[in-house]
Design a protein around this motif. Structure first.
Motif, PDB file in Angstrom:
ATOM      1  N   GLU A 262       0.840  -1.210   0.000  1.00 21.24           N
ATOM      2  CA  GLU A 262       0.000   0.000   0.000  1.00 21.24           C
ATOM      3  C   GLU A 262       0.874   1.259   0.000  1.00 21.24           C
ATOM      4  OE1 GLU A 262      -0.498  -2.659   1.897  1.00 21.24           O
ATOM      5  OE2 GLU A 262      -2.422  -3.368   1.082  1.00 21.24           O
ATOM      6  N   ALA A 263       1.936   1.234   0.808  1.00 25.09           N
ATOM      7  CA  ALA A 263       2.827   2.411   0.867  1.00 25.09           C
ATOM      8  C   ALA A 263       3.448   2.659  -0.508  1.00 25.09           C
ATOM      9  CB  ALA A 263       3.913   2.197   1.919  1.00 25.09           C
ATOM     10  N   ASN A 264       3.860   1.584  -1.184  1.00 30.87           N
ATOM     11  CA  ASN A 264       4.443   1.740  -2.521  1.00 30.87           C
ATOM     12  C   ASN A 264       3.393   2.201  -3.530  1.00 30.87           C
ATOM     13  OD1 ASN A 264       7.043   1.124  -1.732  1.00 30.87           O
ATOM     14  ND2 ASN A 264       6.862  -1.059  -2.217  1.00 30.87           N
ATOM     15  N   ALA A 265       2.166   1.740  -3.364  1.00 30.98           N
ATOM     16  CA  ALA A 265       1.092   2.175  -4.269  1.00 30.98           C
ATOM     17  C   ALA A 265       0.822   3.678  -4.097  1.00 30.98           C
ATOM     18  CB  ALA A 265      -0.176   1.362  -4.024  1.00 30.98           C
ATOM     19  N   ARG A 266       0.920   4.171  -2.873  1.00 31.44           N
ATOM     20  CA  ARG A 266       0.733   5.614  -2.650  1.00 31.44           C
ATOM     21  C   ARG A 266       1.844   6.392  -3.356  1.00 31.44           C
ATOM     22  NH1 ARG A 266      -0.549   3.618   2.616  1.00 31.44           N
ATOM     23  NH2 ARG A 266       1.417   4.262   3.578  1.00 31.44           N
ATOM     24  N   ARG A 267       3.077   5.888  -3.283  1.00 29.11           N
ATOM     25  CA  ARG A 267       4.189   6.556  -3.981  1.00 29.11           C
ATOM     26  C   ARG A 267       3.958   6.547  -5.493  1.00 29.11           C
ATOM     27  NH1 ARG A 267       9.189   7.303  -1.307  1.00 29.11           N
ATOM     28  NH2 ARG A 267       9.003   6.732   0.860  1.00 29.11           N
ATOM     29  N   PHE A 268       3.514   5.405  -6.001  1.00 31.91           N
ATOM     30  CA  PHE A 268       3.259   5.282  -7.440  1.00 31.91           C
ATOM     31  C   PHE A 268       2.227   6.321  -7.885  1.00 31.91           C
ATOM     32  CE2 PHE A 268       0.667   3.402 -10.878  1.00 31.91           C
ATOM     33  CZ  PHE A 268       1.635   3.318 -11.866  1.00 31.91           C
ATOM     34  N   ALA A 269       1.154   6.459  -7.086  1.00 36.68           N
ATOM     35  CA  ALA A 269       0.094   7.414  -7.454  1.00 36.68           C
ATOM     36  C   ALA A 269       0.640   8.840  -7.490  1.00 36.68           C
ATOM     37  CB  ALA A 269      -1.060   7.310  -6.458  1.00 36.68           C
ATOM     38  N   ARG A 270       1.539   9.162  -6.552  1.00 38.08           N
ATOM     39  CA  ARG A 270       2.135  10.519  -6.557  1.00 38.08           C
ATOM     40  C   ARG A 270       3.030  10.701  -7.776  1.00 38.08           C
ATOM     41  NH1 ARG A 270       3.787   8.718  -0.840  1.00 38.08           N
ATOM     42  NH2 ARG A 270       1.772   8.947   0.186  1.00 38.08           N
ATOM     43  N   ALA A 271       3.803   9.647  -8.118  1.00 41.94           N
ATOM     44  CA  ALA A 271       4.699   9.744  -9.280  1.00 41.94           C
ATOM     45  C   ALA A 271       3.881   9.954 -10.554  1.00 41.94           C
ATOM     46  CB  ALA A 271       5.558   8.484  -9.393  1.00 41.94           C
ATOM     47  N   VAL A 272       2.763   9.233 -10.671  1.00 36.78           N
ATOM     48  CA  VAL A 272       1.902   9.372 -11.844  1.00 36.78           C
ATOM     49  C   VAL A 272       1.332  10.793 -11.899  1.00 36.78           C
ATOM     50  CG1 VAL A 272      -0.279   8.611 -12.889  1.00 36.78           C
ATOM     51  CG2 VAL A 272       1.383   6.918 -12.051  1.00 36.78           C
ATOM     52  N   ALA A 273       0.916  11.310 -10.738  1.00 42.59           N
ATOM     53  CA  ALA A 273       0.363  12.674 -10.696  1.00 42.59           C
ATOM     54  C   ALA A 273       1.436  13.685 -11.107  1.00 42.59           C
ATOM     55  CB  ALA A 273      -0.169  12.992  -9.298  1.00 42.59           C
TER      56      ALA A 273
END
Ligand SMILES: *Cc1c(COP(=O)(O)O)cnc(C)c1O
Length: 382
Positions: A262-273
């Motif tokens: 989940e923590a990595n998924a949050r980072r991924f979402a920020r990178a995509v944004a």
């Protein structure tokens, strides 16, 4: 008047807020247990890590540098590598990767990375191969897995020992099929090192690290070397070290590791944004890989011309966004490695002069990332 920073680069207390009550319970458990070295917390953490990495052996150790150092020391005591052997390593890595080699009497062969992935590529590795090269360290820099079929083939054809520096890539996964199936970073090659330094994707509340391997002989040697070189109490096989993991850090990690995906998924979402909303022509954005787990975004690193970098960072700071540089000086330009032999390393030097890291850790939200991108887009520099 003190400038209020709306977006600090990384606020560790705020980042740990979501785990706080579980961390307090876990810490109290260790305090009340009376076991302050080794014991069930460390054993449980090792099991949890091995399961996560789908590897038979995981050994919690004192930190990431020691994890790497223990791997190379273990290969030495097993007679699989010798003092003076050469080891390929990316020239743009964090200095600890290189330290682990020179500490164990191995010779780093510094190799420039691919400019866009900032990781070693098969082409760059192939050029550095020679009969003196016995091993390679694949660094999954900034959380991006450094692995593909071509790299796998070079390692196999040259019979190299392949060690992963997965300090920045906990929870990342390779996508390669064929020669090797998809695997967790740290468990792709022969042995992998993790760091749980507090700023890493999964950070302890102090120093911590781990070694992961499929090789039971190596695992036994690493465990022994980390505990004075003893394979059992008062029986010393090797001239070992004290590189044990503290049970209190193991307990902290057992809480935080549960949240890895989940923590990595949050980072991924920020990178995509960030990638979607940063539109400034002077900024080079990192690549978003085709499979989201192939990069766990330990850092989100953009590039800007060296002459503009200081102005850009000052502008961002004046607008409430703290940035950082990973890394301003490559290992071969550090005073301690003044005499380290190396060829020209133009890409590593260019990356060091152009890189800027944006905030990517908790509690930054996707909306925050968009706001930061909009601030970037108003930067007045070409
Ligand atoms: C952090 C880090 C290390 C060292 O880990 P420590 O736990 O700080 O000793 C090694 N390699 C890389 C790539 C790192 O980012």
């Amino acid at each position: 008047m003190e400038l209020k920073i709306k977006y600090p680069f990384l606020d560790l207390k705020a980042a740990n807020e979501r785990y706080m009550s579980d961390l307090c319970v876990a810490a109290t458990g260790v305090i009340n247990s009376g076991r302050y070295i080794g014991g069930p917390e460390v054993d449980e953490l090792n099991c949890q890590l091995a399961a996560m990495c789908q590897a038979p052996h995981a050994i919690g150790v004192s930190n990431g540098l020691d994890a790497l150092r223990l791997i190379f020391e273990a290969y030495k005591v097993l007679g699989r590598i010798s003092e003076g052997d050469e080891v390929i390593v990316p020239a743009n890595t964090f200095i600890a990767t290189v330290l682990s080699l020179t500490h164990t009497g191995l010779k780093p062969v510094l190799v420039d990375p691919d400019e866009m992935t900032m990781n070693l590529s098969a082409e760059s590795i192939a050029k550095a191969i020679s009969p003196r090269v016995k091993a390679i360290v694949l660094v999954h820099l900034f959380g991006r897995v450094c692995w593909d079929e071509k790299i796998a083939r070079i390692i196999r054809d040259n019979d190299l020992i392949a060690v992963e520096d997965a300090a920045q890539a906990i929870g990342a996964r390779s996508i390669t099929d064929g020669l090797y199936s998809s695997r967790q970073a740290g468990a792709i090659c022969h042995a992998g090192a993790f760091s749980f330094y507090p700023t890493k994707n999964i950070g302890a509340l102090g120093d911590a690290g781990a070694v992961v391997t499929h090789d039971s002989e190596l695992a036994a040697a690493v465990s022994a070397l980390a505990n004075y070189g003893g394979d059992r109490r008062y029986h010393n096989l090797y001239v070992g070290f004290n590189c044990r993991l503290d049970p209190i850090q193991a307990a902290m990690l057992r809480v935080k590791l549960r949240d890895t995906d989940e923590a990595n998924a949050r980072r991924f979402a920020r990178a995509v944004a960030y990638n979607r909303h940063i539109l400034h022509p002077a900024i080079i954005k990192p690549l978003i890989p085709s499979s989201p787990t192939q990069c766990v975004w330990h850092q989100y690193v953009v590039r800007i011309k060296a002459e503009l970098r200081d102005d850009f960072r000052e502008y961002m700071f004046a607008n409430g966004v703290e940035t950082d540089i990973h890394y301003p000086t490559p290992p071969h330009q550090q005073p301690c490695y003044e005499h380290l032999p190396h060829g020209p390393l133009p890409i590593s030097e260019q990356l060091a002069s152009e890189s800027v890291s944006l905030p990517i850790g908790d509690p930054i939200s996707e909306i925050d990332a968009r706001e930061i991108a909009e601030i970037i887009n108003k930067f007045n520099g070409q």
